[in-house]
Scaffold this motif. Structure first.
Motif, short mmCIF file in Angstrom:
data_model
loop_
_atom_site.label_atom_id
_atom_site.label_comp_id
_atom_site.label_asym_id
_atom_site.label_seq_id
_atom_site.Cartn_x
_atom_site.Cartn_y
_atom_site.Cartn_z
N HIS A 1 0.81 -1.22 0.00
CA HIS A 1 0.00 0.00 0.00
C HIS A 1 0.84 1.27 0.00
O HIS A 1 0.33 2.36 -0.31
CB HIS A 1 -0.92 0.01 1.21
CG HIS A 1 -2.08 -0.91 1.10
ND1 HIS A 1 -2.84 -1.31 2.18
CD2 HIS A 1 -2.64 -1.51 0.01
CE1 HIS A 1 -3.79 -2.13 1.77
NE2 HIS A 1 -3.69 -2.27 0.47
N PRO B 1 0.66 3.28 -3.67
CA PRO B 1 -0.50 4.12 -4.00
C PRO B 1 -0.81 5.16 -2.92
O PRO B 1 -1.20 6.28 -3.26
CB PRO B 1 -1.64 3.10 -4.14
CG PRO B 1 -1.21 1.90 -3.38
CD PRO B 1 0.27 1.86 -3.51
N VAL B 2 -0.65 4.83 -1.64
CA VAL B 2 -0.96 5.78 -0.58
C VAL B 2 0.01 6.96 -0.61
O VAL B 2 -0.38 8.11 -0.37
CB VAL B 2 -0.94 5.10 0.80
CG1 VAL B 2 -1.04 6.12 1.93
CG2 VAL B 2 -2.08 4.10 0.92
N GLY C 1 1.62 8.02 -3.28
CA GLY C 1 1.70 8.66 -4.59
C GLY C 1 2.92 8.27 -5.39
O GLY C 1 3.36 9.00 -6.29
N ASP D 1 1.01 -0.45 -6.90
CA ASP D 1 1.62 -1.44 -5.99
C ASP D 1 2.66 -2.27 -6.74
O ASP D 1 2.48 -2.58 -7.92
CB ASP D 1 0.56 -2.41 -5.47
CG ASP D 1 -0.64 -1.72 -4.85
OD1 ASP D 1 -1.16 -0.79 -5.47
OD2 ASP D 1 -1.06 -2.14 -3.77
N TYR E 1 -3.62 9.47 -2.20
CA TYR E 1 -4.55 8.36 -2.45
C TYR E 1 -5.99 8.81 -2.55
O TYR E 1 -6.80 8.20 -3.23
CB TYR E 1 -4.40 7.31 -1.35
CG TYR E 1 -5.21 6.05 -1.59
CD1 TYR E 1 -4.74 5.05 -2.43
CD2 TYR E 1 -6.45 5.88 -0.97
CE1 TYR E 1 -5.48 3.90 -2.66
CE2 TYR E 1 -7.20 4.73 -1.19
CZ TYR E 1 -6.71 3.75 -2.04
OH TYR E 1 -7.45 2.61 -2.27
N GLN F 1 -2.22 6.82 5.79
CA GLN F 1 -2.89 8.03 5.34
C GLN F 1 -2.51 9.22 6.23
O GLN F 1 -2.27 10.34 5.73
CB GLN F 1 -4.41 7.83 5.35
CG GLN F 1 -4.94 6.98 4.22
CD GLN F 1 -4.97 7.73 2.90
OE1 GLN F 1 -3.94 8.18 2.40
NE2 GLN F 1 -6.16 7.87 2.33
#
Length: 363
Positions: free
Chosen positions: A30, A33-34, A36, A40, A142, A290
C-alpha cells in the motif's frame, strides 16, 4: 513422509509468524499508492498485497475448518464474532474520533462530526459503505478513503459462515462439499472476469476460492505429505497461474499448500503464539499510512522510509488492539466454552476447551 496433520500438530508451527509477515507486506504494497509513488509492486503479474491477502485467507481457511470440526455451530459463530468484530468496531471509532480530528488539525479543514458518526454507523456490519469522513484527507495522494484494507473482512466472515454451514452437513460429505465450494467460488470469479465485472461476486469468488482451498487442506491433512520439493513446486505453480491470470482457480490450492509447508518448515513457532498482533497490524496500517501523508504535507520521502515510519506507527496500535480489545474479547470465548461444557457433563465437571487449533489463534 510427514503429513500435514502431523507437521502442524500441537504448537510447533509458524502460521502466526506468516500472518504477521503477510500483514507487513500489505503495508509495503500500500505504500506506493498511498504515498503517490505509483502502482503497488507486483510479483508474477499480481500485486504484492494480493499475494499477502491470499496467504491470509489460505491460513484462515485451514484454521477455520479445523475449528468448526471441533465445535458446535453456535460456539463456532460466537468465537468468530468475538475474534473479528470487537477489534474492527474499535478501529472504526479510533479512526472516526481519533485519526480524523488529528488529520483536520494538522492538514487543515474541520471534522464534520455527523460524517464521523456515520463512518461508524454505516460501516457497522463489516461492509464498508462509507470510506471517507467529510473534509479530512483532502490533499493526500490516495484520496479521502480512510481504510482501504477493511473491504476484505466481509468476505472473510461470509466464508466463515459458509464453512460453518457446510460442516453441519453429513460428515462423510465434508470433503466433497468443501471442494465443491472451492470450485463454485473459482467459477464465480471466472464468470465475472469473462463478463468484464469486478464487483462483489468477483471479489468473493477470488477470496472464497483461496479460503476454501485452505479449508480443503485441513480436511485432507492426514493424506497430504509435507515435503520441500512439493513446497517449491507449489510456489512455482502459484506464480505460473498468476501469470496466466488464473490464480483463484489454478493457483489457490498451490498457494494454500505453500503456506502450510512454510508453516511447518520455518523455525518461528514462538512468534505470535501467545500474543498475535497480525490482525491489529492489518486493520490499523492503512489509516496510519494516510495520516503520515497528512503529516508530510506533500514532502516526499523515499518509499522505504515511509514504510518504516508506517510500521513503527502501526505496531503500537496493533499491540494496544490485542491487549485492550482482542485478547479481552477472546477471554469471553473461553468462559462461554466452559459454561457450555459444564452444562453438558453430569455433576458439573468440565474441561476447559482450548481456543487454539494447531497452536494458532484463529483470526
Amino acid at each position: 513422509m510427514v503429513t500435514l496433520a502431523a507437521g502442524l500438530d500441537l504448537r510447533r508451527n509458524s502460521l502466526n509468524f506468516l500472518r504477521l509477515v503477510f500483514a507487513l507486506l500489505v503495508i509495503v504494497s500500500h505504500a506506493w499508492p498511498v504515498g503517490g509513488y505509483g502502482d503497488d509492486p507486483s510479483i508474477a503479474g499480481e500485486k504484492l498485497g494480493t499475494w499477502a491477502v491470499s496467504g491470509f485467507f489460505a491460513i484462515s481457511g485451514y484454521l477455520i475448518a479445523n475449528s468448526r470440526r471441533h465445535t458446535t455451530m453456535s460456539t463456532f459463530l460466537v468465537r468468530r464474532v468475538l475474534r473479528i468484530y470487537p477489534g474492527y468496531l474499535v478501529c472504526l471509532v479510533v479512526v472516526a474520533f481519533g485519526f480524523a480530528p488529528i488529520s483536520a488539525a494538522i492538514g487543515g479543514g474541520a471534522v464534520h462530526w455527523t460524517s464521523a458518526l456515520t463512518y461508524v454507523s454505516d460501516n457497522l456490519l463489516l461492509k464498508v459503505h462509507q470510506e471517507a469522513i467529510q473534509d479530512t484527507l483532502a490533499r493526500v495522494p490516495y484520496g479521502a478513503a480512510w481504510n482501504g484494507s477493511l473491504w476484505t473482512l466481509i468476505y472473510e466472515f461470509v466464508c466463515y459462515l459458509a464453512i460453518g454451514v457446510l460442516l453441519c452437513l453429513a460428515r462423510r460429505w465434508h470433503r466433497a462439499l468443501v471442494l465443491a465450494a472451492f470450485g463454485l467460488t473459482a467459477v464465480m470469479y471466472v464468470v465475472e472476469r469473462h463478463l468484464g465485472h469486478q464487483g462483489m461476486l468477483a471479489s468473493f469468488g477470488f477470496l472464497g476460492a483461496i479460503l476454501f482451498a485452505g479449508s480443503a487442506m485441513a480436511l485432507f491433512a492426514d493424506h497430504i505429505p509435507i515435503d520441500w520439493r512439493l513446497g517449491v513446486l507449489a510456489v512455482g505453480l502459484a506464480a505460473a497461474s498468476s501469470e496466466l491470470h488464473a490464480l483463484p482457480w489454478l493457483g489457490a490450492l498451490p498457494v494454500a499448500y505453500a503456506c502450510m509447508w512454510l508453516g511447518v518448515a520455518l523455525p518461528f513457532q514462538k512468534v505470535g503464539r501467545v500474543n498475535d498482533v497480525s490482525y491489529g497490524v492489518y486493520i490499523y496500517a492503512f489509516p496510519v499510512q494516510q495520516l503520515i501523508m497528512v503529516i508530510l504535507n506533500g514532502h516526499r520521502l523515499s518509499v522505504g522510509i515511509t514504510v518504516m515510519i508506517a510500521v513503527a506507527g502501526t505496531l503500537p496500535l496493533a499491540v494496544a488492539s490485542w491487549f485492550l480489545v482482542e485478547k479481552r474479547a477472546l477471554a469471553l470465548k473461553g468462559r462461554l466454552t466452559v459454561q457450555s461444557r459444564s452444562r453438558a457433563v453430569p455433576g458439573g465437571r468440565h474441561r476447559t476447551a482450548t481456543s487454539h487449533v494447531s497452536g494458532v489463534e484463529v483470526r
